[in-house]
Design an enzyme around this catalytic site. Structure first.
Site, PDB file in Angstrom:
ATOM      1  CB  ILE A  28      -0.971   0.003   1.205  1.00  0.00           C
ATOM      2  CG1 ILE A  28      -1.767  -1.304   1.245  1.00  0.00           C
ATOM      3  CG2 ILE A  28      -1.922   1.196   1.123  1.00  0.00           C
ATOM      4  CD1 ILE A  28      -2.612  -1.495   2.496  1.00  0.00           C
TER       5      ILE A  28
ATOM      6  CB  THR B   4      -6.139  -3.685   9.850  1.00  0.00           C
ATOM      7  OG1 THR B   4      -6.963  -4.791   9.504  1.00  0.00           O
ATOM      8  CG2 THR B   4      -5.531  -4.001  11.223  1.00  0.00           C
ATOM      9  CG  ASP B   5     -11.088  -5.003   8.235  1.00  0.00           C
ATOM     10  OD1 ASP B   5      -9.972  -5.540   8.406  1.00  0.00           O
ATOM     11  OD2 ASP B   5     -11.818  -5.270   7.261  1.00  0.00           O
ATOM     12  CD  GLU B   6      -6.968  -8.875   9.573  1.00  0.00           C
ATOM     13  OE1 GLU B   6      -6.487  -9.698  10.356  1.00  0.00           O
ATOM     14  OE2 GLU B   6      -6.686  -8.843   8.357  1.00  0.00           O
TER      15      GLU B   6
ATOM     16  CE1 TYR C 275      -1.172  -6.697  10.567  1.00  0.00           C
ATOM     17  CE2 TYR C 275      -3.428  -7.508  10.346  1.00  0.00           C
ATOM     18  CZ  TYR C 275      -2.460  -6.571  10.053  1.00  0.00           C
ATOM     19  OH  TYR C 275      -2.770  -5.484   9.255  1.00  0.00           O
TER      20      TYR C 275
ATOM     21  CE  LYS D 138      -1.713  -2.106  11.705  1.00  0.00           C
ATOM     22  NZ  LYS D 138      -0.667  -1.277  11.067  1.00  0.00           N
TER      23      LYS D 138
ATOM     24  CE  LYS E  83      -0.911  -9.663   3.846  1.00  0.00           C
ATOM     25  NZ  LYS E  83       0.439  -9.228   3.721  1.00  0.00           N
TER      26      LYS E  83
ATOM     27  CE1 TYR F  57      -4.413 -21.487   5.229  1.00  0.00           C
ATOM     28  CE2 TYR F  57      -5.085 -19.195   5.434  1.00  0.00           C
ATOM     29  CZ  TYR F  57      -4.091 -20.144   5.313  1.00  0.00           C
ATOM     30  OH  TYR F  57      -2.782 -19.755   5.265  1.00  0.00           O
TER      31      TYR F  57
ATOM     32  CG  ASN G  67     -11.803 -16.334   1.931  1.00  0.00           C
ATOM     33  OD1 ASN G  67     -11.791 -15.124   1.693  1.00  0.00           O
ATOM     34  ND2 ASN G  67     -11.453 -16.842   3.102  1.00  0.00           N
TER      35      ASN G  67
END
Ligand code: NAD
Ligand code: TYD
Length: 353
Positions: free
Chosen positions: A13, A134-136, A161, A165, A200, A218, A260
């Protein structure tokens, strides 16, 4: 002339953002501080120095290196910091969480602290420290749940991760609350586009199709992500930098939710059409593998705040952007080769297929 210190500008990015700013803000110059980890690729910023003479400087270095940061801030008049540098892959965070703590938490704090030390308090109203998140950090929604995450949703990160963040976000926010230091935070959904390291989902699938290899999905493939084209994200970031309020958080998403398995099927069909193969040619390679630990089911965010305060909207030509992205990975052989060694190592250690 405004000087932007971009961290992580050789990553996915950050490299798009550098090109976007140089092209759209003619009175800008960029300092790009990047440690060139496996995810940082000099080819991502190839020709920038030549195309924008005198407006781009690369500094190889680590955001945890206090001495280096002090030198950068004492030698340059920096107007804005846009902080992308991070360890960014969820799967790697299970194997080496400490590296995520070092870069994402310690690195962010060193950067905040150095900027606070060097920027004179009476200049803070013209400075901006934009922290990219991030939205995570919000954790996971269920598949049925209608409510979207807002900027006020509680932080419930579920991977090392996401936790690193979230910690970095809270530290950044604390600099605003404690010192009125001019921090803004953006939280974005899954980005796609050229130059993304192929660990990714999207680039990994395209390169495996190119090599007629298994396409590892997954679990049952029903996890949902909200995809945004990387240029849309960059546009939103510049809007937030210019029009956003300090101390505020802005959610950014592409409003394009796909499971996915749906997305991978779409990529299979696009790749088949671009390579003149039968529509279902690549689908035979889809392989369901052991699920990611604690695999977040779905993230989706309410982005009305960024839209109403800045006027930004995502572009919504998803298929067009996905097709050009697939085409990019199929044709940029030099770039793909530059990732090959580190990628093979990762694939061997992570995927038992
Ligand atoms: P990336 O992994 O492609 O790039 C990260 C860059 O940071 C690399 O160039 C790497 O060399 C550099 N870096 C890593 N550790 C460093 C350190 N200690 N010092 C200096 N540089 C270092 O990541 P990306 O996908 O471009 O993500 C950029 C930012 O956006 C990250 O903060 C990430 O959390 C956030 N984000 C990413 C997404 C996404 O979909 N990719 C979505 C939302 C938010
Ligand atoms: P990824 O691109 O790693 O982004 P994130 O974890 O930040 O969302 O993964 C996107 C989705 O794709 C996520 O639900 C995990 C899934 N995925 C697979 O099914 N197989 C894979 O090999 C990878 C890398 C991801």
């Amino acid at each position: 002339m405004k000087t932007y210190l971009i961290t992580g500008g050789c990553g996915f990015i950050g490299s798009h953002f550098i090109r976007y700013v140089l092209e759209n803000n003619k009175s800008s110059s960029i300092l790009n501080l990047d440690a060139l980890t496996y995810a940082g690729n000099p080819l991502n910023v190839k020709n920038i120095e030549k195309n924008y003479p005198g407006r781009y400087t690369f500094i190889k270095g680590d955001i945890t290196d206090e001495t280096l940061l002090k030198n950068i801030f004492s030698e340059n008049e920096i107007d804005h910091v846009i902080h992308f540098a991070a360890e960014s892959h969820v799967d790697r965070s299970f194997d080496d969480p400490m590296q995520f703590v070092k870069t994402n938490i310690v690195g962010t704090t060193v950067l905040l602290n150095t900027a606070k030390e060097f920027w004179q308090k009476d200049e803070w109203n013209s400075k901006r420290f934009l922290h990219i998140s991030t939205d995570e950090v919000y954790g996971s929604l269920s598949l049925e749940e209608d409510a979207k995450f807002t900027e006020n949703s509680p932080l419930k990160p579920r991977s090392p991760y996401a936790a690193s963040k979230a910690a970095a976000d809270l530290l950044a926010q604390s600099y605003f609350e404690s010192f009125e230091f001019p921090v803004l935070i953006t939280r974005c959904s899954n980005n796609f586009g050229p130059y993304q390291y192929p660990e990714k989902l999207i680039p990994l699938m395209v390169l495996n199709m190119k090599n007629e290899k298994a396409l590892p999905i997954y679990g049952n493939g029903l996890n949902i992500r909200d995809w945004i084209y990387v240029e849309d994200h960059c546009k939103a970031l510049l809007e937030v930098l210019e029009k956003g309020q300090v101390g505020e958080i802005y959610n950014i998403s592409g409003e394009q939710e796909y499971s996915n398995i749906t997305l991978v099927n779409m990529i299979c069909e696009i790749a088949a059409s671009l390579t003149n193969k039968k529509k279902d040619h690549f689908k035979k390679y889809i392989t369901f593998i052991k699920d990611r630990p604690g695999h977040d089911l779905r993230y989706t965010m309410d982005c009305s705040k960024v839209q109403s305060e800045t006027g930004w909207k995502p572009s919504h030509n998803f298929i067009e952007n996905l097709t050009s992205t697939v085409q990019w990975y199929l044709t940029h052989n030099e770039w793909v080769r530059s990732c090959e060694l580190s990628l093979q190592k990762w694939m061997k250690s992570h995927y038992a297929i």
